[in-house]
Design a protein around this motif. Structure first.
Motif: not given
Length: 375
Positions: A2, A26, A28, A169, A172-173, A176-178, A180, A205
């Motif tokens: 990313t 991008r 994460r 959150q 962000c999602r 397309a923010v992952e 975890m 990662y």
């Protein structure tokens, strides 16, 4: 792979991820527990009145920028997610009930006047016009608690931090923010002396850049790289009262402690400051002290049932200034941590300037005073 890997899913990490994603990066986010459940969740969400002045120290500029950005972010998050983060322009009352707090408050008032911020010095009549239920007065006779000084700042605001974290959150999602959860970082991965990734309890990662925003745990992570910064956990205990209707209208500040009223009748009372390491537990003495504070300032609040008590870790630094910048010798490894009690307040501006730094732009605020090398 990313563009940016962010270690820490609190308000700082999510704010950086949100701003980066808005600019097409991008991202994460790795969180050792559940996102937004540590210092970000445990605070009260006070947004102090603050204006950005060019001649100010960069820390004060960061505060002023954040105060200006909060209503913008609140409106944008509501538009994007449908979640109201509870931003309210409620105003704040500052009280001094002992000589030590009186001295600090008078110095703060000099600064407010010097910066031409809206501020009003209070007498008893005006204090009780603003908050009729307070159990304090400037006259000693007939009052259990006497106030030495009081000021009203109409530009103080608040957010409801659990809702703000939920909105961040979701936003962000949507970009397309992952995110975890349950992904604790165990070590950094290096190639040719450059940090290129992390090993977690689940997998490895990699990213073009990495930002450490792990709050009170940041110093422990960086020691793996031989980098020493001075961040330690300061425990803050909180008490939440449940009311059926609002009793207070303004944030009430009493030195470092406060009462924050919510629109639904709840009132937050905080906070202790305890250097006890990573011991996240409330104590009888800590809770009793906060209940005593509520009883002294707002007896009607203290008469409400206690809905919940909790404790959280504020990431404190030795000089009170957070670390914002690159890790020495690692141009693609960044840190944004150490905001102590101001993480929620400073999060929009921190997100904006760290996003600029990660993207290779010159930040709008001089980050030299926030350097990891400042000692």
């Amino acid at each position: 792979m990313t563009d940016c890997l962010i270690l820490g899913g609190g308000v700082i990490g999510l704010s950086v991820a949100y701003d980066l994603a808005r600019h097409g990066a991008r991202c994460r986010v790795l969180e050792r527990g559940e996102p937004g459940q540590e210092a970000s969740w445990a605070g009260a969400g006070i947004i102090p009145a603050s204006a950005r002045v060019a001649r100010d120290h960069p820390f004060d500029q960061l505060a002023g920028l954040s105060s200006a950005l909060h209503p913008q972010w609140a409106a944008r998050l509501l538009e994007e997610t449908g979640i109201d983060n509870g931003y309210r322009h409620c105003g704040g009352i500052y009280l001094a009930r002992n000589p030590e707090v009186w001295h600090a408050l008078e110095l703060a008032a000099d600064d407010w006047y010097g910066r031409q911020q809206p501020v009003e010095k209070l007498d008893s009549a005006r204090l009780h016009e603003l908050e009729p239920t307070l159990g304090v007065s400037f006259e000693a006779a007939g009052w259990p608690q006497r106030v030495l000084a009081g000021y009203y700042l109409p530009d103080e605001a608040q957010i409801r931090n659990p809702r703000h974290l939920k909105a961040l959150q979701a936003a962000c999602r949507q970009r397309a923010v992952e995110i975890m959860p349950q992904s604790e970082v165990q070590s950094f991965v290096e190639q040719h002396g450059r940090v290129v990734g992390v090993q977690t309890t689940k997998t490895t990662y990699f990213a073009e850049s990495i930002l450490v925003a792990s709050g009170a745990w940041t110093a422990g992570l960086l020691t793996q790289l031989g980098v020493a910064i001075r961040i330690k956990p300061i425990r803050g205990q909180m008490v939440l009262y449940r009311g059926e209707r609002p009793i207070l209208s303004h944030v009430i500040n009493d030195g470092p402690r406060y009462l924050v009223p919510r629109d639904d009748g709840r009132v937050l009372v905080g906070s202790t400051e305890e250097n006890v390491g990573f011991v996240k537990a409330t104590t009888e003495a800590g809770v009793a002290g906060l209940q005593k504070l509520a009883g002294a300032i707002a007896p009607q609040v203290a008469a409400l049932p206690v809905e919940r008590t909790w404790a959280g870790f504020r990431p404190g630094t030795a000089d009170g200034i957070p670390y914002l910048g690159c890790v020495p010798g690692q141009p693609a490894l960044f840190v944004a941590a150490g905001h102590f009690r101001s993480g929620l307040h400073l999060s929009p501006a921190t997100g904006a300037v760290m996003s600029q730094l990660v993207r290779g732009e010159k930040p709008d605020i001089d980050l030299a005073p926030f350097s990891l090398e400042r000692g």
